[in-house]
Design a protein around this motif. Structure first.
Motif, PDB file in Angstrom:
ATOM      1  N   ASP A   1       0.838  -1.211   0.000  1.00 30.26           N
ATOM      2  CA  ASP A   1       0.000   0.000   0.000  1.00 30.26           C
ATOM      3  C   ASP A   1       0.868   1.254   0.000  1.00 30.26           C
ATOM      4  O   ASP A   1       0.573   2.224  -0.722  1.00 30.26           O
ATOM      5  CB  ASP A   1      -0.918   0.019   1.233  1.00 30.26           C
ATOM      6  CG  ASP A   1      -2.120  -0.908   1.081  1.00 30.26           C
ATOM      7  OD1 ASP A   1      -2.412  -1.335  -0.051  1.00 30.26           O
ATOM      8  OD2 ASP A   1      -2.771  -1.200   2.114  1.00 30.26           O
ATOM      9  N   ILE A   2       1.934   1.252   0.777  1.00 31.22           N
ATOM     10  CA  ILE A   2       2.816   2.428   0.837  1.00 31.22           C
ATOM     11  C   ILE A   2       3.563   2.600  -0.484  1.00 31.22           C
ATOM     12  O   ILE A   2       3.733   3.716  -0.976  1.00 31.22           O
ATOM     13  CB  ILE A   2       3.770   2.310   2.047  1.00 31.22           C
ATOM     14  CG1 ILE A   2       2.945   2.367   3.342  1.00 31.22           C
ATOM     15  CG2 ILE A   2       4.837   3.397   2.025  1.00 31.22           C
ATOM     16  CD1 ILE A   2       3.744   2.132   4.611  1.00 31.22           C
ATOM     17  N   LEU A   3       3.970   1.477  -1.079  1.00 29.96           N
ATOM     18  CA  LEU A   3       4.614   1.548  -2.397  1.00 29.96           C
ATOM     19  C   LEU A   3       3.649   2.156  -3.413  1.00 29.96           C
ATOM     20  O   LEU A   3       4.016   3.043  -4.187  1.00 29.96           O
ATOM     21  CB  LEU A   3       5.038   0.152  -2.865  1.00 29.96           C
ATOM     22  CG  LEU A   3       6.264  -0.471  -2.198  1.00 29.96           C
ATOM     23  CD1 LEU A   3       6.318  -1.969  -2.461  1.00 29.96           C
ATOM     24  CD2 LEU A   3       7.539   0.209  -2.703  1.00 29.96           C
ATOM     25  N   GLN A   4       2.397   1.696  -3.412  1.00 31.23           N
ATOM     26  CA  GLN A   4       1.413   2.196  -4.370  1.00 31.23           C
ATOM     27  C   GLN A   4       1.117   3.677  -4.144  1.00 31.23           C
ATOM     28  O   GLN A   4       1.088   4.456  -5.094  1.00 31.23           O
ATOM     29  CB  GLN A   4       0.117   1.371  -4.299  1.00 31.23           C
ATOM     30  CG  GLN A   4      -0.967   1.882  -5.224  1.00 31.23           C
ATOM     31  CD  GLN A   4      -0.556   1.854  -6.696  1.00 31.23           C
ATOM     32  OE1 GLN A   4      -0.693   0.857  -7.384  1.00 31.23           O
ATOM     33  NE2 GLN A   4      -0.007   2.977  -7.201  1.00 31.23           N
ATOM     34  N   GLU A   5       0.945   4.057  -2.893  1.00 32.65           N
ATOM     35  CA  GLU A   5       0.617   5.457  -2.597  1.00 32.65           C
ATOM     36  C   GLU A   5       1.719   6.415  -3.030  1.00 32.65           C
ATOM     37  O   GLU A   5       1.470   7.578  -3.283  1.00 32.65           O
ATOM     38  CB  GLU A   5       0.389   5.630  -1.089  1.00 32.65           C
ATOM     39  CG  GLU A   5      -0.907   5.009  -0.597  1.00 32.65           C
ATOM     40  CD  GLU A   5      -0.939   4.871   0.930  1.00 32.65           C
ATOM     41  OE1 GLU A   5      -1.754   4.082   1.430  1.00 32.65           O
ATOM     42  OE2 GLU A   5      -0.127   5.549   1.615  1.00 32.65           O
ATOM     43  N   ASN A   6       2.929   5.913  -3.105  1.00 33.16           N
ATOM     44  CA  ASN A   6       4.054   6.769  -3.438  1.00 33.16           C
ATOM     45  C   ASN A   6       4.568   6.572  -4.861  1.00 33.16           C
ATOM     46  O   ASN A   6       5.692   6.967  -5.168  1.00 33.16           O
ATOM     47  CB  ASN A   6       5.172   6.575  -2.415  1.00 33.16           C
ATOM     48  CG  ASN A   6       4.789   7.186  -1.083  1.00 33.16           C
ATOM     49  OD1 ASN A   6       4.890   8.389  -0.897  1.00 33.16           O
ATOM     50  ND2 ASN A   6       4.282   6.354  -0.180  1.00 33.16           N
ATOM     51  N   SER A   7       3.741   5.939  -5.683  1.00 32.87           N
ATOM     52  CA  SER A   7       4.098   5.767  -7.089  1.00 32.87           C
ATOM     53  C   SER A   7       3.078   6.501  -7.938  1.00 32.87           C
ATOM     54  O   SER A   7       1.904   6.571  -7.583  1.00 32.87           O
ATOM     55  CB  SER A   7       4.104   4.284  -7.454  1.00 32.87           C
ATOM     56  OG  SER A   7       5.025   3.599  -6.639  1.00 32.87           O
ATOM     57  N   LEU A   8       3.530   7.064  -9.056  1.00 32.00           N
ATOM     58  CA  LEU A   8       2.614   7.843  -9.891  1.00 32.00           C
ATOM     59  C   LEU A   8       1.738   6.957 -10.766  1.00 32.00           C
ATOM     60  O   LEU A   8       0.729   7.398 -11.281  1.00 32.00           O
ATOM     61  CB  LEU A   8       3.408   8.842 -10.732  1.00 32.00           C
ATOM     62  CG  LEU A   8       4.127   9.910  -9.890  1.00 32.00           C
ATOM     63  CD1 LEU A   8       5.066  10.740 -10.749  1.00 32.00           C
ATOM     64  CD2 LEU A   8       3.124  10.794  -9.161  1.00 32.00           C
ATOM     65  N   GLU A   9       2.139   5.695 -10.943  1.00 32.89           N
ATOM     66  CA  GLU A   9       1.342   4.781 -11.771  1.00 32.89           C
ATOM     67  C   GLU A   9       0.845   3.635 -10.908  1.00 32.89           C
ATOM     68  O   GLU A   9       1.401   3.380  -9.846  1.00 32.89           O
ATOM     69  CB  GLU A   9       2.194   4.156 -12.874  1.00 32.89           C
ATOM     70  CG  GLU A   9       3.135   5.081 -13.583  1.00 32.89           C
ATOM     71  CD  GLU A   9       4.275   4.294 -14.213  1.00 32.89           C
ATOM     72  OE1 GLU A   9       4.019   3.205 -14.774  1.00 32.89           O
ATOM     73  OE2 GLU A   9       5.426   4.746 -14.121  1.00 32.89           O
ATOM     74  N   PRO A  10      -0.170   2.911 -11.420  1.00 30.54           N
ATOM     75  CA  PRO A  10      -0.573   1.700 -10.712  1.00 30.54           C
ATOM     76  C   PRO A  10       0.566   0.681 -10.760  1.00 30.54           C
ATOM     77  O   PRO A  10       1.172   0.483 -11.810  1.00 30.54           O
ATOM     78  CB  PRO A  10      -1.771   1.182 -11.521  1.00 30.54           C
ATOM     79  CG  PRO A  10      -2.142   2.264 -12.468  1.00 30.54           C
ATOM     80  CD  PRO A  10      -0.961   3.146 -12.647  1.00 30.54           C
ATOM     81  N   ILE A  11       0.867   0.082  -9.639  1.00 36.85           N
ATOM     82  CA  ILE A  11       1.941  -0.902  -9.602  1.00 36.85           C
ATOM     83  C   ILE A  11       1.360  -2.310  -9.664  1.00 36.85           C
ATOM     84  O   ILE A  11       0.164  -2.501  -9.480  1.00 36.85           O
ATOM     85  CB  ILE A  11       2.851  -0.719  -8.356  1.00 36.85           C
ATOM     86  CG1 ILE A  11       2.125  -1.091  -7.070  1.00 36.85           C
ATOM     87  CG2 ILE A  11       3.363   0.716  -8.275  1.00 36.85           C
ATOM     88  CD1 ILE A  11       3.042  -1.084  -5.840  1.00 36.85           C
ATOM     89  N   GLN A  12       2.210  -3.284  -9.947  1.00 35.08           N
ATOM     90  CA  GLN A  12       1.748  -4.675 -10.034  1.00 35.08           C
ATOM     91  C   GLN A  12       0.996  -5.058  -8.766  1.00 35.08           C
ATOM     92  O   GLN A  12       1.482  -4.790  -7.668  1.00 35.08           O
ATOM     93  CB  GLN A  12       2.930  -5.647 -10.169  1.00 35.08           C
ATOM     94  CG  GLN A  12       3.709  -5.573 -11.453  1.00 35.08           C
ATOM     95  CD  GLN A  12       4.915  -4.659 -11.324  1.00 35.08           C
ATOM     96  OE1 GLN A  12       4.822  -3.571 -10.762  1.00 35.08           O
ATOM     97  NE2 GLN A  12       6.051  -5.092 -11.850  1.00 35.08           N
TER      98      GLN A  12
END
Ligand code: NCC
Length: 276
Positions: free
Chosen positions: A176-187
């Motif tokens: 969740d933290i990785l996703q929140e801090n990425s500009l695109e949807p992650i795997q």
């Protein structure tokens, strides 16, 4: 391209990622059958308080790095999966305090896992990709790889070696933290063993040095330092959101860019030293 400042991101990691191991009192493991297998001592009790720690990725860029001595100078060293030491001491050192293995290795490569001496040193931790934010019960019914029988078998052969099962909640708290801090949807797949291992060590240690997770000038398409196999996906990720993990780790690095370029070395604070 993380959205939060490094300080805030460290606080999020500290406060939202719960690094725990399965305990004998947890859900489906609280049976008399399981009691003989789950270690009685917690991981914290087993390792004690750790000062300087090293996390050694399995990347091909460790080859010819001569980082062995520096890695071994740490109080504790974490390695991954089947990453060997014999014949590679000069580059990766020889100390192994914790080995984090995925459930695929424990099941698909069960024969080697049960037989190879490599796994008999230090503390073992196994993790398995769980459904998104699943309760332990739900995950237990449908693990990604059904490693439970191999785990029990290994535990009965090596009852004295500490061997933990990572609580599966951690992987999605981190995701969740990785996703929140990425500009695109992650795997929509859990973080790599590498990323999980980094956060495990941040909970146990005062300071963490990570080697060749962010590749140095030795960056190569060779997947592992111990194999001849070429695949860019090893460094950039395919199943795991590895590229996003690396961006996040770069963002919170407290070391220099030169340390990354020369040694593939990142410096991270232990959570004890993160003040929010
Ligand atoms: O390759 P693997 O990973 O065991 O590597 C451990 C961690 O090191 C970091 N790494 C590795 C190679 C590379 N060129 N750059 C890197 O940064 C990554 O952080 C990686 O997590 C895994 O994460 O568990 C993984 O496991 C392997 C494989 O299952 C095990 O080695 C056991 O044989 C996976 N490979 C395959 O399934 C073919 C890999 O995708 C992920």
């Amino acid at each position: 391209t993380a959205k939060l400042s490094p300080e805030k991101l460290l606080c999020q990691l500290r406060d939202r990622v719960n690094v725990t191991m399965i305990e004998g009192s947890d859900g489906p493991f609280d049976t008399s059958e399981w009691q003989q297998y789950i270690p009685g001592k917690s991981l914290n009790e087993t390792v004690g308080r750790l000062g300087r720690c090293a996390v050694v990725s399995s990347a091909g860029s460790l080859k010819s790095s001569h980082l062995g001595q520096e890695i071994d100078s740490h109080d504790a060293v974490l390695r991954f999966n089947g990453a060997p030491i014999k014949g590679f001491q000069e580059d990766v050192g020889q100390k192994t305090t914790i080995r984090l293995v995925n459930s695929q290795l424990v099941t698909v490569e069960e024969q080697q896992f049960l037989r190879e001496e490599l796994y008999n040193t230090g503390i073992l931790i196994v993790w398995d990709p769980a459904p998104y934010h699943a309760e332990i019960h739900e995950w237990y019914r449908k693990p990604d790889y059904d490693f439970f029988e191999s785990y029990k078998l290994y535990r009965s052969i090596h009852p004295e070696q500490p061997f933990y099962i990572l609580n599966p909640k951690m992987q999605w708290q981190l995701w969740d933290i990785l996703q929140e801090n990425s500009l695109e949807p992650i795997q929509p797949n859990p973080p790599s063993s590498g990323m999980l291992g980094i956060v495990i060590m941040m909970t146990l240690c005062d300071e963490v040095h990570v080697y060749e997770f962010l590749p140095s000038k030795r960056q190569t398409d060779i997947c592992h330092y111990y194999q001849k196999f070429h695949d860019r996906a090893c460094t950039m990720g395919a199943y795991h959101p590895l590229l996003f993990e690396k961006n996040l780790v770069k963002h919170i690095n407290q070391g220099t860019d030169e340390d990354i370029y020369m040694h593939g070395k990142v410096t991270l604070p232990g959570f004890r030293n993160v003040h929010c």
